[in-house]
Motif scaffolding. Structure first.
Motif, PDB file in Angstrom:
ATOM      1  N   MET A 196       0.828  -1.205   0.000  1.00  0.00           N
ATOM      2  CA  MET A 196       0.000   0.000   0.000  1.00  0.00           C
ATOM      3  C   MET A 196       0.861   1.253   0.000  1.00  0.00           C
ATOM      4  SD  MET A 196      -2.987  -1.009   2.735  1.00  0.00           S
ATOM      5  CE  MET A 196      -3.739   0.626   2.628  1.00  0.00           C
ATOM      6  N   SER A 197       0.376   2.300  -0.672  1.00  0.00           N
ATOM      7  CA  SER A 197       1.083   3.571  -0.686  1.00  0.00           C
ATOM      8  C   SER A 197       0.779   4.335   0.593  1.00  0.00           C
ATOM      9  CB  SER A 197       0.638   4.397  -1.898  1.00  0.00           C
ATOM     10  OG  SER A 197      -0.731   4.772  -1.763  1.00  0.00           O
ATOM     11  N   PHE A 198       1.540   5.412   0.816  1.00  0.00           N
ATOM     12  CA  PHE A 198       1.295   6.229   2.002  1.00  0.00           C
ATOM     13  C   PHE A 198      -0.081   6.884   1.912  1.00  0.00           C
ATOM     14  CE2 PHE A 198       1.771  10.102   4.604  1.00  0.00           C
ATOM     15  CZ  PHE A 198       2.102   9.496   5.810  1.00  0.00           C
ATOM     16  N   SER A 199      -0.489   7.303   0.700  1.00  0.00           N
ATOM     17  CA  SER A 199      -1.837   7.864   0.515  1.00  0.00           C
ATOM     18  C   SER A 199      -2.910   6.861   0.925  1.00  0.00           C
ATOM     19  CB  SER A 199      -2.049   8.266  -0.949  1.00  0.00           C
ATOM     20  OG  SER A 199      -1.546   9.550  -1.220  1.00  0.00           O
ATOM     21  N   SER A 200      -2.696   5.610   0.559  1.00  0.00           N
ATOM     22  CA  SER A 200      -3.656   4.564   0.924  1.00  0.00           C
ATOM     23  C   SER A 200      -3.737   4.402   2.434  1.00  0.00           C
ATOM     24  CB  SER A 200      -3.262   3.235   0.275  1.00  0.00           C
ATOM     25  OG  SER A 200      -3.289   3.329  -1.136  1.00  0.00           O
ATOM     26  N   ASP A 201      -2.572   4.484   3.082  1.00  0.00           N
ATOM     27  CA  ASP A 201      -2.552   4.375   4.548  1.00  0.00           C
ATOM     28  C   ASP A 201      -3.334   5.521   5.188  1.00  0.00           C
ATOM     29  OD1 ASP A 201      -1.000   2.115   4.358  1.00  0.00           O
ATOM     30  OD2 ASP A 201       0.899   3.169   4.657  1.00  0.00           O
ATOM     31  N   VAL A 202      -3.144   6.730   4.646  1.00  0.00           N
ATOM     32  CA  VAL A 202      -3.846   7.896   5.185  1.00  0.00           C
ATOM     33  C   VAL A 202      -5.353   7.723   5.018  1.00  0.00           C
ATOM     34  CG1 VAL A 202      -4.248  10.368   4.917  1.00  0.00           C
ATOM     35  CG2 VAL A 202      -1.913   9.473   4.843  1.00  0.00           C
ATOM     36  N   LYS A 203      -5.783   7.319   3.828  1.00  0.00           N
ATOM     37  CA  LYS A 203      -7.212   7.162   3.576  1.00  0.00           C
ATOM     38  C   LYS A 203      -7.811   6.046   4.427  1.00  0.00           C
ATOM     39  CE  LYS A 203      -7.110   9.215  -1.017  1.00  0.00           C
ATOM     40  NZ  LYS A 203      -7.398   9.097  -2.460  1.00  0.00           N
ATOM     41  N   ALA A 204      -7.022   4.990   4.640  1.00  0.00           N
ATOM     42  CA  ALA A 204      -7.498   3.903   5.499  1.00  0.00           C
ATOM     43  C   ALA A 204      -7.718   4.404   6.920  1.00  0.00           C
ATOM     44  CB  ALA A 204      -6.491   2.753   5.489  1.00  0.00           C
ATOM     45  N   GLU A 205      -6.803   5.248   7.409  1.00  0.00           N
ATOM     46  CA  GLU A 205      -6.964   5.788   8.757  1.00  0.00           C
ATOM     47  C   GLU A 205      -8.148   6.752   8.827  1.00  0.00           C
ATOM     48  OE1 GLU A 205      -4.415   8.012  12.315  1.00  0.00           O
ATOM     49  OE2 GLU A 205      -3.473   7.656  10.361  1.00  0.00           O
ATOM     50  N   LEU A 206      -8.315   7.575   7.791  1.00  0.00           N
ATOM     51  CA  LEU A 206      -9.430   8.524   7.780  1.00  0.00           C
ATOM     52  C   LEU A 206     -10.780   7.802   7.744  1.00  0.00           C
ATOM     53  CD1 LEU A 206      -8.153  11.296   5.323  1.00  0.00           C
ATOM     54  CD2 LEU A 206      -8.310  11.408   7.810  1.00  0.00           C
ATOM     55  N   CYS A 207     -10.828   6.651   7.104  1.00  0.00           N
ATOM     56  CA  CYS A 207     -12.085   5.903   7.022  1.00  0.00           C
ATOM     57  C   CYS A 207     -12.506   5.362   8.379  1.00  0.00           C
ATOM     58  CB  CYS A 207     -11.951   4.757   6.016  1.00  0.00           C
ATOM     59  SG  CYS A 207     -11.975   5.300   4.292  1.00  0.00           S
ATOM     60  N   LYS A 208     -11.565   5.288   9.302  1.00  0.00           N
ATOM     61  CA  LYS A 208     -11.909   4.829  10.654  1.00  0.00           C
ATOM     62  C   LYS A 208     -12.604   5.936  11.452  1.00  0.00           C
ATOM     63  CE  LYS A 208      -7.945   1.689  10.814  1.00  0.00           C
ATOM     64  NZ  LYS A 208      -6.643   1.409  11.485  1.00  0.00           N
ATOM     65  N   ALA A 209     -12.425   7.190  11.007  1.00  0.00           N
ATOM     66  CA  ALA A 209     -13.045   8.322  11.714  1.00  0.00           C
ATOM     67  C   ALA A 209     -14.455   8.534  11.177  1.00  0.00           C
ATOM     68  CB  ALA A 209     -12.194   9.580  11.528  1.00  0.00           C
ATOM     69  N   ALA A 210     -15.354   7.613  11.480  1.00  0.00           N
ATOM     70  CA  ALA A 210     -16.724   7.675  10.961  1.00  0.00           C
ATOM     71  C   ALA A 210     -17.481   8.844  11.590  1.00  0.00           C
ATOM     72  CB  ALA A 210     -17.450   6.365  11.262  1.00  0.00           C
ATOM     73  N   PRO A 211     -18.228   9.617  10.792  1.00  0.00           N
ATOM     74  CA  PRO A 211     -19.021  10.729  11.336  1.00  0.00           C
ATOM     75  C   PRO A 211     -20.017  10.243  12.375  1.00  0.00           C
ATOM     76  CG  PRO A 211     -18.924  10.817   8.936  1.00  0.00           C
ATOM     77  CD  PRO A 211     -18.383   9.492   9.333  1.00  0.00           C
ATOM     78  N   GLY A 212     -20.055  10.907  13.507  1.00  0.00           N
ATOM     79  CA  GLY A 212     -20.970  10.504  14.568  1.00  0.00           C
ATOM     80  C   GLY A 212     -22.380  11.042  14.372  1.00  0.00           C
ATOM     81  N   LYS A 213     -22.487  12.173  13.690  1.00  0.00           N
ATOM     82  CA  LYS A 213     -23.794  12.804  13.499  1.00  0.00           C
ATOM     83  C   LYS A 213     -24.186  12.805  12.022  1.00  0.00           C
ATOM     84  CE  LYS A 213     -22.428  16.632  15.475  1.00  0.00           C
ATOM     85  NZ  LYS A 213     -22.447  18.009  16.062  1.00  0.00           N
ATOM     86  N   ARG A 214     -25.486  12.857  11.778  1.00  0.00           N
ATOM     87  CA  ARG A 214     -25.962  12.845  10.389  1.00  0.00           C
ATOM     88  C   ARG A 214     -25.475  14.066   9.618  1.00  0.00           C
ATOM     89  NH1 ARG A 214     -30.683  14.612   7.602  1.00  0.00           N
ATOM     90  NH2 ARG A 214     -30.997  13.369   5.686  1.00  0.00           N
ATOM     91  N   CYS A 215     -25.433  15.214  10.284  1.00  0.00           N
ATOM     92  CA  CYS A 215     -24.976  16.425   9.596  1.00  0.00           C
ATOM     93  C   CYS A 215     -23.531  16.267   9.125  1.00  0.00           C
ATOM     94  CB  CYS A 215     -25.121  17.649  10.501  1.00  0.00           C
ATOM     95  SG  CYS A 215     -24.132  17.594  12.013  1.00  0.00           S
ATOM     96  N   CYS A 216     -22.719  15.569   9.920  1.00  0.00           N
ATOM     97  CA  CYS A 216     -21.325  15.339   9.533  1.00  0.00           C
ATOM     98  C   CYS A 216     -21.230  14.327   8.401  1.00  0.00           C
ATOM     99  CB  CYS A 216     -20.516  14.854  10.738  1.00  0.00           C
ATOM    100  SG  CYS A 216     -20.297  16.116  12.019  1.00  0.00           S
ATOM    101  N   ALA A 217     -22.131  13.345   8.414  1.00  0.00           N
ATOM    102  CA  ALA A 217     -22.167  12.374   7.317  1.00  0.00           C
ATOM    103  C   ALA A 217     -22.526  13.074   6.007  1.00  0.00           C
ATOM    104  CB  ALA A 217     -23.177  11.271   7.633  1.00  0.00           C
ATOM    105  N   ILE A 218     -23.498  13.992   6.070  1.00  0.00           N
ATOM    106  CA  ILE A 218     -23.883  14.760   4.882  1.00  0.00           C
ATOM    107  C   ILE A 218     -22.706  15.616   4.406  1.00  0.00           C
ATOM    108  CG2 ILE A 218     -25.345  16.655   4.064  1.00  0.00           C
ATOM    109  CD1 ILE A 218     -27.576  15.543   5.850  1.00  0.00           C
TER     110      ILE A 218
END
Length: 304
Positions: free
Chosen positions: A1-23
Motif C-alpha cells: 500500500m502507498s502512504f496515501s492509501s494508509d492515510v485514507k485507510a486511517e481517515l475511514c476509521k473516523a466515521a461521522p458521529g452525526k448525520r450532519c457530519c455524514a452529509i
C-alpha cells in the motif's frame, strides 16, 4: 500500500458521529469525485477502506444506497453509480442545489455551519480527490478537483478550519490545492483524523535530519582527519630535512623530543603527541614546537 492509501485507510476509521457530519463528508466526496451532476453520480476509488464505508456513509446521510456498487471482492478500482432521479434530487436538495438550475457546483457553506461538519467535508474531499507523497521521498499533499469554484471555496475553508492557507495551481484543466511543508501536512492530517500517519511524517522527517547530521559529522571528521594527515606529512618532511643535514641530534632537547615523537607516531594528532612529552604539554605547545622544526628545515633548505 502507498502512504496515501494508509492515510485514507486511517481517515475511514473516523466515521461521522452525526448525520450532519455524514452529509458534510458526502458533500466533500461528491465535489471531489469523478462525476457529480443532476444526471448521475460516479465515484471511482482504489481505496478498499473507502469502498467499504461509502455505502454506510450514504445510507446514514440520505437514507439510501447506490444503484450500483462493487461487491467488495474485486481488486483495483472500485466503481459506484447512482442515477435514480429521486435519489439524485434528494442529494442535490440536501446541498442546496436546484437540479435543473445548477450550472456550476460550489461549496454551500450553509451545509457546513458547525466546525465538525467543516472537518468532515475536508475529510471527504481528501478521500475522493486527495493524495500525499510518501514522506521518505518528499513532502507534498494535494486536493484536486475539476471545479474551479469548489477549489477556491475549499481554499478559504481550509484556512478557516486549520488556520493556514494551501498553495494553488492548475493542472490539465483541474484546480489543485497543495501543501509542501511537512509541518502543515502533519497538522492538516491530524485535523482530518489521521494522527498516526501525521506521526509517520514526523518520524520520517526526524530520520532524515538524523541522517543528515550523521553525514555532516562524518564529512567533518573526514575533513579533520585530512588536515591531520596533511600537517603530519609536512612535519615529517621537515624532520627528515633536519635529519639529513645531521642537525637533528644537536637540537634543543624539547625540539628533539618533539621530532622523535612525530617520527615514531605519524598518525597521532597534536593532543596525543603532547601527552607523550616528558613532562606532558598542551596541544598548542606541541604545535609551536613542530612549527619551529618546520622553520629550521626551511632555513636549511634556503641556505642549500
Amino acid at each position: 500500500m502507498s502512504f496515501s492509501s494508509d492515510v485514507k485507510a486511517e481517515l475511514c476509521k473516523a466515521a461521522p458521529g452525526k448525520r450532519c457530519c455524514a452529509i458534510a463528508q458526502c458533500f466533500g466526496i461528491l465535489l471531489y469525485c469523478n462525476t457529480f451532476t443532476s444526471d448521475g453520480i460516479r465515484i471511482v476509488t482504489e481505496s478498499r477502506e473507502l469502498a467499504t464505508v461509502l455505502p454506510r456513509l450514504f445510507q446514514k446521510a440520505f437514507g439510501f444506497g447506490f444503484d450500483s456498487q462493487p461487491d467488495g471482492r474485486e481488486g483495483g478500482k472500485q466503481l459506484f453509480f447512482l442515477q435514480d432521479p429521486k435519489k439524485l434530487q434528494k442529494i442535490l436538495s440536501a446541498f442546496g442545489f436546484a437540479p435543473k438550475e445548477t450550472v456550476a457546483l460550489h461549496v454551500n457553506l450553509s451545509v457546513l455551519e458547525e466546525e465538525c461538519c467543516k472537518v468532515s467535508f475536508l475529510r471527504g474531499a481528501f478521500l475522493a480527490g486527495g493524495s500525499v507523497t510518501d514522506p521518505a521521498k518528499g513532502y507534498h499533499l494535494e486536493l484536486l478537483t475539476s471545479h474551479l469554484a469548489v477549489s477556491r471555496e475549499t481554499y478559504a475553508l481550509i484556512e478557516e478550519t486549520v488556520g493556514f492557507y494551501p498553495k494553488q495551481t492548475r493542472r490539465a484543466g483541474n484546480s489543485v490545492l497543495y501543501f509542501k511543508q511537512s509541518n502543515l501536512i502533519e497538522d492538516f492530517l491530524t485535523k482530518l483524523g489521521a494522527p498516526v500517519c501525521a506521526m509517520g511524517i514526523m518520524e520520517a522527517k526526524l530520520e532524515k535530519e538524523l541522517n543528515n547530521q550523521v553525514n555532516r559529522c562524518c564529512n567533518c571528521d573526514e575533513a579533520n582527519t585530512s588536515k591531520v594527515v596533511d600537517a603530519s606529512m609536512r612535519q615529517l618532511a621537515a624532520i627528515r630535512v633536519l635529519e639529513s643535514a645531521g642537525v637533528l641530534d644537536s637540537l634543543k632537547p624539547r625540539l628533539r623530543q618533539a621530532a622523535m615523537a612525530r617520527l615514531e607516531n605519524p598518525e597521532a594528532n597534536l593532543t596525543e603527541l603532547g601527552e607523550m612529552m616528558e613532562p606532558p604539554i598542551t596541544k598548542s605547545t606541541m604545535n609551536h614546537r613542530l612549527r619551529q622544526l618546520q622553520t629550521l628545515a626551511r632555513e636549511l633548505e634556503a641556505k642549500a
